[in-house]
Design an enzyme around this catalytic site. Sequence first.
Site, PDB file in Angstrom:
ATOM      1  N   LYS A 163     -41.647 -41.815  33.369  1.00 50.66           N
ATOM      2  CA  LYS A 163     -40.480 -41.761  32.497  1.00 50.66           C
ATOM      3  C   LYS A 163     -39.555 -40.639  32.936  1.00 50.66           C
ATOM      4  CE  LYS A 163     -39.617 -39.651  28.582  1.00 50.66           C
ATOM      5  NZ  LYS A 163     -38.164 -39.350  28.684  1.00 50.66           N
TER       6      LYS A 163
ATOM      7  N   GLU B  50     -37.445 -17.742  27.952  1.00 52.98           N
ATOM      8  CA  GLU B  50     -36.840 -18.492  29.058  1.00 52.98           C
ATOM      9  C   GLU B  50     -35.462 -19.002  28.637  1.00 52.98           C
ATOM     10  OE1 GLU B  50     -38.362 -21.782  32.262  1.00 52.98           O
ATOM     11  OE2 GLU B  50     -38.804 -22.183  30.161  1.00 52.98           O
TER      12      GLU B  50
ATOM     13  N   GLU C  28     -46.880 -28.674  34.020  1.00 54.50           N
ATOM     14  CA  GLU C  28     -46.101 -27.581  34.626  1.00 54.50           C
ATOM     15  C   GLU C  28     -44.991 -27.279  33.642  1.00 54.50           C
ATOM     16  OE1 GLU C  28     -43.122 -25.737  35.830  1.00 54.50           O
ATOM     17  OE2 GLU C  28     -42.757 -27.360  37.262  1.00 54.50           O
TER      18      GLU C  28
ATOM     19  N   GLY D 232     -44.890 -29.310  26.285  1.00 56.02           N
ATOM     20  CA  GLY D 232     -46.186 -29.402  26.956  1.00 56.02           C
ATOM     21  C   GLY D 232     -47.340 -29.301  25.971  1.00 56.02           C
TER      22      GLY D 232
ATOM     23  N   CYS E 217     -37.716 -23.824  36.696  1.00 52.94           N
ATOM     24  CA  CYS E 217     -38.867 -23.307  35.941  1.00 52.94           C
ATOM     25  C   CYS E 217     -39.363 -21.988  36.508  1.00 52.94           C
ATOM     26  CB  CYS E 217     -40.003 -24.329  35.932  1.00 52.94           C
ATOM     27  SG  CYS E 217     -39.617 -25.843  35.041  1.00 52.94           S
TER      28      CYS E 217
ATOM     29  N   SER F   5     -40.677 -28.149  29.175  1.00 49.99           N
ATOM     30  CA  SER F   5     -40.816 -26.917  28.401  1.00 49.99           C
ATOM     31  C   SER F   5     -42.255 -26.715  27.931  1.00 49.99           C
ATOM     32  CB  SER F   5     -39.893 -26.954  27.185  1.00 49.99           C
ATOM     33  OG  SER F   5     -40.377 -27.868  26.208  1.00 49.99           O
ATOM     34  N   THR F   6     -42.589 -25.456  27.669  1.00 47.80           N
ATOM     35  CA  THR F   6     -43.917 -25.137  27.164  1.00 47.80           C
ATOM     36  C   THR F   6     -44.147 -25.767  25.797  1.00 47.80           C
ATOM     37  OG1 THR F   6     -44.024 -23.078  28.425  1.00 47.80           O
ATOM     38  CG2 THR F   6     -45.433 -23.230  26.491  1.00 47.80           C
TER      39      THR F   6
END
Length: 501
Positions: free
Chosen positions: A191, A401, A266, A249, A300, A245-246
């Site tokens: 995707k 970030e 990642e 994730g 990133c 993004s964390t």
Amino acid sequence: MSDLFIELKAPNGREYKQPIGLFINNEFVKSSSGEKITSINPTDETEITSVYSASAHDVDTAVVAARKAFKHPSWRDISPTDRGGLMLELASLVEKHAETLATIETWDNGKPYSVALNEDVAEVAGTLRYYGGYADKIHGQVIDTGPAKLAYTLRQPLGVCGQIIPWNYPLAMAAWKLGPALACGNTVVIKAAEQTPLSILYFAQLVKEAGFPPGVVNILNGIGREAGAAIASHLDIDKIAFTGSTATGRQIMKMASVNMKNITLETGGKSPLIVFADADLDQAVKWSHAGIMSNMGQICTATSRVLVEESIYDEFVTLFKEQVKAVSKVGDPFSDETFQGPQVTKTQYERVLSYIESGKSEGAILATGGEAYKDVNGKGFFIHPTVFTNVQDHMKIYREEVFGPFVVIASFKTEEEAIERANDTTYGLGSAVFTENLTKAHRVARAIEAGMVWINSSNDSDYRIPFGGVKQSGIGRELGEAGLAAYTNAKAVHVNMGTRL
């Protein structure tokens, strides 16, 4: 079907036929709901076109196709040399269509055309060719336990792999995931990010042209909370690979637990770059600029926290500002002079501006930039490259970030302090160290808590070298030989050669 393609003419004059359907079983189809995603040109905020948006039902259809291809006829069981040959052909087709792919990437994403062509698309071809070469070199081993047993291992594919890619490097991130998955004999449902839906659909045509069997590669566009969630939680998907993004994730990880999927994540980063007084200052300035300002800061691994030894701090800041002024030319991404195009979306543009206001309110010194850039016909999501100095470790701009052309620069006194502050983060993706002292370089590299350390450079990654993070920057590794491990199971076979009970 003609209504699944649209003739487009890009701002650089290139004309091409854009697919707008979902790519399932080697054919473009409409979404079951008929819903679409509109792609916006971040340079002038105009609509480019709309593409069909996958629902959970469409994800089901793609997974069925991928599962069938995995088993009947079995993609996993064809000659690995033949698998590799198809990947090499796909790499060649990417090179043949490089200018069109780069044009779409620039139009849809905003990155400079020269970067899209010479770096991103070149990396796509290189990654596919690298893993195509690995396809018939993935093997187990015989383990000697004595004459009474023959023990050996097989490296077998996982099955159907769900892959979710980000908007900052749409094609390159797709190649990072497709390469090892296909080389190992898996089938894929991938995707794209809803912000950049166009280039991956053009790429889908090349998959079919290269000769991949139907169902081996299925490419969907869709909204993350619907299509992405359906992939992550699907009971017939064996693995999930995600870059983003964390925060997302974490959600992917939770959803993937429904059937204990193999996962590779990642996620975010706030990577430190340490400059010692004995560094080559000119090179440290140039690399640190590239390490944060490339790709509009939307990387990133961007080395967005620069820590400079106190004795050279003022000189470094002066030279860094000069480098920004000389190199960071903001403008039309199709112009050869442009170094920095627009942020990918209005949302990202507003996010960066909000961090600028945060930096000001917290008392950091705005050394340069710090505002929208409106010299490109007054339109687009452009931001002046921004530098904050005298930044304190507790500040939001130091800890979070930003994902934009935005850097914070602070000073340190000792090597121990530099390491401690570099590691004072929830992230651990990239890092960089600048020093001419070889012993110090290796000592500091060993002490930094990150998946990657660059010594006297920044962000010069390579598809032959493992890529990934520690802490909340992710799980697992992509690229290099290490990237293959995420797409195979090691099966142990024990053969009794004479033991009797």
